[in-house]
Enzyme design. Structure first.
Site, PDB file in Angstrom:
ATOM      1  N   GLU A  60      44.950 -24.639 -37.344  1.00  0.00           N
ATOM      2  CA  GLU A  60      43.551 -24.379 -37.655  1.00  0.00           C
ATOM      3  C   GLU A  60      43.066 -25.152 -38.877  1.00  0.00           C
ATOM      4  O   GLU A  60      41.935 -25.654 -38.897  1.00  0.00           O
ATOM      5  CB  GLU A  60      43.327 -22.869 -37.864  1.00  0.00           C
ATOM      6  CG  GLU A  60      43.310 -22.055 -36.586  1.00  0.00           C
ATOM      7  CD  GLU A  60      44.689 -21.811 -36.006  1.00  0.00           C
ATOM      8  OE1 GLU A  60      44.778 -21.338 -34.849  1.00  0.00           O
ATOM      9  OE2 GLU A  60      45.693 -22.091 -36.712  1.00  0.00           O
ATOM     10  N   HIS A 129      45.293  -9.284 -35.206  1.00  0.00           N
ATOM     11  CA  HIS A 129      44.409  -9.861 -34.200  1.00  0.00           C
ATOM     12  C   HIS A 129      43.125  -9.049 -34.037  1.00  0.00           C
ATOM     13  O   HIS A 129      42.356  -9.300 -33.115  1.00  0.00           O
ATOM     14  CB  HIS A 129      45.113  -9.930 -32.835  1.00  0.00           C
ATOM     15  CG  HIS A 129      46.317 -10.816 -32.809  1.00  0.00           C
ATOM     16  ND1 HIS A 129      47.497 -10.477 -33.408  1.00  0.00           N
ATOM     17  CD2 HIS A 129      46.513 -12.032 -32.244  1.00  0.00           C
ATOM     18  CE1 HIS A 129      48.380 -11.438 -33.222  1.00  0.00           C
ATOM     19  NE2 HIS A 129      47.813 -12.400 -32.522  1.00  0.00           N
TER      20      HIS A 129
END
Length: 326
Positions: A60, A129
């Site tokens: 990322e 998450h």
């Protein structure tokens, strides 16, 4: 108008803007050959090719930096994260580069791009998450932040974000991806960023939320209506800029408010909305404003504990009754 799911609306928004502007591209993990981790880019690599729908490594920090540089060079990247939890690795590029460059360059360098992906509480995937990052990004000058609650808004707001010359954070919700709504078709459907919407009119109390909490608020309002309580539901849609005018208008009409969020209460979205109400509606209130947030713990994996940590419809109904003294 066409019935489509939230994920289809996201795909259509990106595809329409890529047809409209050759400088728009999509990049992220599994967006091309796999058709998107959540199938939001289904069919796009076949139409636009691998140079505009780009599969990236699982890195990322790296691909966000490439996207920011591409935006500064004149392209309009859409950077997709599988979840905003993973974007924590890229916050330096999002905040220190994308958000600040226009100001620090005296308006000479803009960064027109979209950061988008899953945000909030998914289903049984635990704390790493399932965090809501809305309050992280809505506090950053230079960013715009949107959080659509339905397919129609997802398309209209994302198209506006892609066309915007500022970097825009788009917070999507996995549980909403499969929900359908009527969505206008065509390139001309664009919703303005910074405008909230009353999705259910009422007179007794205002339920204020964004993303998944709007869905829960509407369900709670229907249950309350069966008991003679007329709740208004205000969908913030945009968190930065926040539509202060619409918040004030709604609360001034109902004189009571319950603010809903999936973030933790401390320094959350609800705290900012409550400050807006306190600053602008103090004399209009007939009771204290109530804030409903996630409990101050990392979200549990166990489904029974997950339900207890996040405001549910039954909880909203209960709190509204308390606010009204029922």
């Amino acid at each position: 108008m066409a019935m489509m799911t939230y994920r289809e609306a996201i795909r259509d928004a990106m595809s329409e803007e890529m047809r409209r502007d050759k400088n728009v591209l999509l990049m992220g993990e599994e967006v091309a050959d796999y058709q998107g981790a959540y199938k939001c880019s289904q069919g796009m690599v076949q139409e636009f090719g691998p140079e505009r729908v780009v599969d990236t490594p699982i890195a990322e920090l790296g691909f966000t930096g490439i996207g920011v540089g591409a935006a500064m060079a004149g392209l309009r990247p859409i950077v997709e994260y599988m979840t905003w939890n993973f974007a924590m690795l890229a916050t330096d590029h999002i905040i220190n580069s994308a958000a600040k460059t226009y100001y620090m360059s005296g308006g000479k360098v803009s960064c027109p791009m979209v950061f988008r992906g899953l945000n909030g509480v998914a289903a049984h995937v635990a704390a790493q998450h399932s965090q809501d990052y809305a309050n992280w990004y809505m506090g950053i000058p230079g960013l715009k932040v949107i959080a659509p609650s339905n397919a129609r808004d997802a398309k209209g707001l994302l198209k506006a974000a892609i066309r915007d010359n500022a970097p825009v954070v788009c917070l999507e919700h996995e549980v909403l991806y499969g929900l359908s709504a009527e969505v206008p078709e065509g390139d001309d459907f664009v919703l303005p960023i910074g405008k909230a919407e009353v999705v259910r009119a009422g007179t007794d109390v205002t339920l204020i939320g964004y993303s998944m909490m709007v869905v829960k608020a509407r369900e709670a309002a229907e249950k309350l209506a069966a008991e003679g309580i007329n709740a208004e539901v205000l969908d913030l849609r945009s968190l930065r800029p926040l539509d202060v005018e619409e918040i004030v208008k709604s609360v001034s009409k109902t004189h009571r408010a319950v603010v809903l969020e999936e973030t933790w209460a401390a320094a959350g979205v609800g705290a900012e909305v409550m400050a807006v109400i306190s600053d602008n509606c103090w004399d209009e209130l007939d009771g204290p404003v109530v804030r409903m947030s996630q409990l101050p713990v990392p979200l549990p994996y166990a489904s029974n504990l997950e339900v207890l940590c996040v405001p549910q419809v039954v909880d909203i109904v209960r709190e509204v009754k308390k606010v009204l003294g029922r």
